[in-house]
Design a protein around this motif. Sequence first.
Motif, PDB file in Angstrom:
ATOM      1  N   ALA A 195       0.850  -1.193   0.000  1.00 38.27           N
ATOM      2  CA  ALA A 195       0.000   0.000   0.000  1.00 38.27           C
ATOM      3  C   ALA A 195       0.881   1.238   0.000  1.00 38.27           C
ATOM      4  O   ALA A 195       1.989   1.204   0.533  1.00 38.27           O
ATOM      5  N   VAL A 238     -11.356  10.675  -0.271  1.00 32.22           N
ATOM      6  CA  VAL A 238     -11.020   9.369   0.306  1.00 32.22           C
ATOM      7  C   VAL A 238     -12.262   8.767   0.951  1.00 32.22           C
ATOM      8  O   VAL A 238     -13.236   9.476   1.212  1.00 32.22           O
ATOM      9  N   HIS A 247     -11.627   4.516   5.111  1.00 32.57           N
ATOM     10  CA  HIS A 247     -10.333   3.898   5.433  1.00 32.57           C
ATOM     11  C   HIS A 247      -9.192   4.736   4.872  1.00 32.57           C
ATOM     12  O   HIS A 247      -8.059   4.265   4.791  1.00 32.57           O
ATOM     13  N   ARG A 271      -8.805   5.439   1.833  1.00 34.87           N
ATOM     14  CA  ARG A 271      -8.442   4.987   0.480  1.00 34.87           C
ATOM     15  C   ARG A 271      -8.881   6.044  -0.532  1.00 34.87           C
ATOM     16  O   ARG A 271     -10.003   6.567  -0.436  1.00 34.87           O
ATOM     17  N   PRO A 286     -12.697   2.592  -4.536  1.00 37.29           N
ATOM     18  CA  PRO A 286     -11.316   2.911  -4.142  1.00 37.29           C
ATOM     19  C   PRO A 286     -10.303   2.504  -5.212  1.00 37.29           C
ATOM     20  O   PRO A 286     -10.518   1.527  -5.945  1.00 37.29           O
ATOM     21  N   SER A 295      -7.154   0.703  -5.867  1.00 42.97           N
ATOM     22  CA  SER A 295      -6.504  -0.339  -5.060  1.00 42.97           C
ATOM     23  C   SER A 295      -5.069   0.059  -4.705  1.00 42.97           C
ATOM     24  O   SER A 295      -4.298   0.490  -5.565  1.00 42.97           O
ATOM     25  N   TYR A 321      -3.734   5.264  -0.699  1.00 35.73           N
ATOM     26  CA  TYR A 321      -4.342   5.967   0.433  1.00 35.73           C
ATOM     27  C   TYR A 321      -3.856   7.424   0.408  1.00 35.73           C
ATOM     28  O   TYR A 321      -2.805   7.718  -0.169  1.00 35.73           O
ATOM     29  N   ALA A 362      -5.873   5.072   7.839  1.00 33.50           N
ATOM     30  CA  ALA A 362      -5.134   4.343   6.796  1.00 33.50           C
ATOM     31  C   ALA A 362      -4.246   3.278   7.425  1.00 33.50           C
ATOM     32  O   ALA A 362      -4.241   2.107   6.989  1.00 33.50           O
TER      33      ALA A 362
END
Length: 436
Positions: free
Chosen positions: A170, A377, A380, A382, A390, A392, A395, A429
Amino acid sequence: MVAALAATDAGKSVLLLEKLDTAGGNSTLSTGSLPGAGTRFQREAGIEDSPATMVRDLLRTSGPHEVEDLVTWMAESSAEMIEWLVDKHQVGLLLITDYKHVGHSVPRLHAPADRNGANLTADLLRACEANGVEILTRTPAVGLIEEDDAVRGVTVELQSGQSRQIHAGAVLLASNGFGNNKELLARWIPEMVDTPYFGAAGSTGEGISWAEQQGADLANVGAYQGYAVVATDAGDILSWTTVELGAIIVGPDGKRLGDESVGYSAFAETVASQASESFTIMDKRIYDYVARNEPRFVKIIDLGCVPQANGVHELAARIGCTEKDLARTLETSTDSASGSAADEFGRTDFGQGPLEAPYFVCRSRPGMFHTQGGVKVDHHARVIRSNGEPISGLYAGGGVAAGISGQTGADGYASGNGLSTAAGLGYLAGRHVGSL
Ligand SMILES: Cc1cc2nc3c(=O)[nH]c(=O)nc-3n(C[C@H](O)[C@H](O)[C@H](O)COP(=O)(O)OP(=O)(O)OC[C@H]3O[C@@H](n4cnc5c(N)ncnc54)[C@H](O)[C@@H]3O)c2cc1C
């Protein structure tokens, strides 16, 4: 750094990239004040608060905007996050109870004892190091690695000048907004292009541009935090506590410019539209109180930027206006501060009451502090596309993310809104990544 702590708490390994010599950015320049609604520190101080009250306060200040859900997510996680930072990671945060901040109906900002953001970021860095976060300074990220419609890491520029790809499960864009990027300012906040920027050098907006290229939806792009009183000769902020305790602000002609109690950000717009500089006038009680509590104010004093004036005559000479105009301003504001009715501009709150000689005065001008618009966002943190899906692996937090200070302009900013989404989205996040 907050995200790195939350993710490493959950056993993940984290690499933190910083393009400049030291990590910390705007957060280091800030007063380090973080809003938390319903913390045990508030309860201990006898203050009743709740996330719902915080949401009401912030939306009242900001007006309607494009990411109102974010306000709720920030308010609901704020107390838990502050207690976690203090208890688990020994970050020094104390509830500020001596006055209420712009936009908050109860004391809810938690800050380092000396209200210096450098201590907040120093504590966070120490905690990151203790948690095993790897930190590379002078190592800019220069782009995202995209594979199969997902973000899989970043490309960095090494100190040797070579670039290298770093793959990761991430990527959190925590590179702040575009306050220091004239091109992006011209695109989204053209009215502030010529106002001096007083934030950190690193806020050049590339994180937002990369996310936009990935299809991120943008929101509230015209919103920003200004600051009405940057002490001209010190190049540092004059504490707004002076105004909250009753100081008034006049233009070069000795006349007030508006209702200062709208707050330092909104008042920056008021000053910028009327004068290139202004003068904050306070008395000895205010001067002594702030000097006792805020070392940053003492620094400005030591630089000779808050000189004393024993009476109206001396004060007018320091400002360069006529004694007659200034005397009228002081008389009118003394009347307003003595009564309970709103003054000609609508100000009702004069802190400790009418100003009394000897006076102290600080020459100042408005500044651009940071931008509040950015990528949308989810809960979370994202990054999401315009269809709400979102992206993938990607963040965003802090200045990269769309903020909670209204849709445009500086008047929707409540104290703590900047760090709220920096730390708050970092927390969400880091926890989400930690749960994967
Ligand atoms: C003087 C001042 C006072 C303020 N006071 C407050 C306050 O009391 N409370 C509050 O809530 N807000 C305050 N703010 C606003 C607040 O500081 C910001 O909203 C907040 O710090 C943003 O945090 P961030 O993590 O997004 O960015 P930063 O704290 O700026 O961190 C971003 C970091 O990313 C680095 N970076 C950027 N691009 C790259 C790249 N490509 N590769 C690697 N690294 C990169 C930057 O150099 C920087 O170190 C203040 C702002 C200023 C200027």
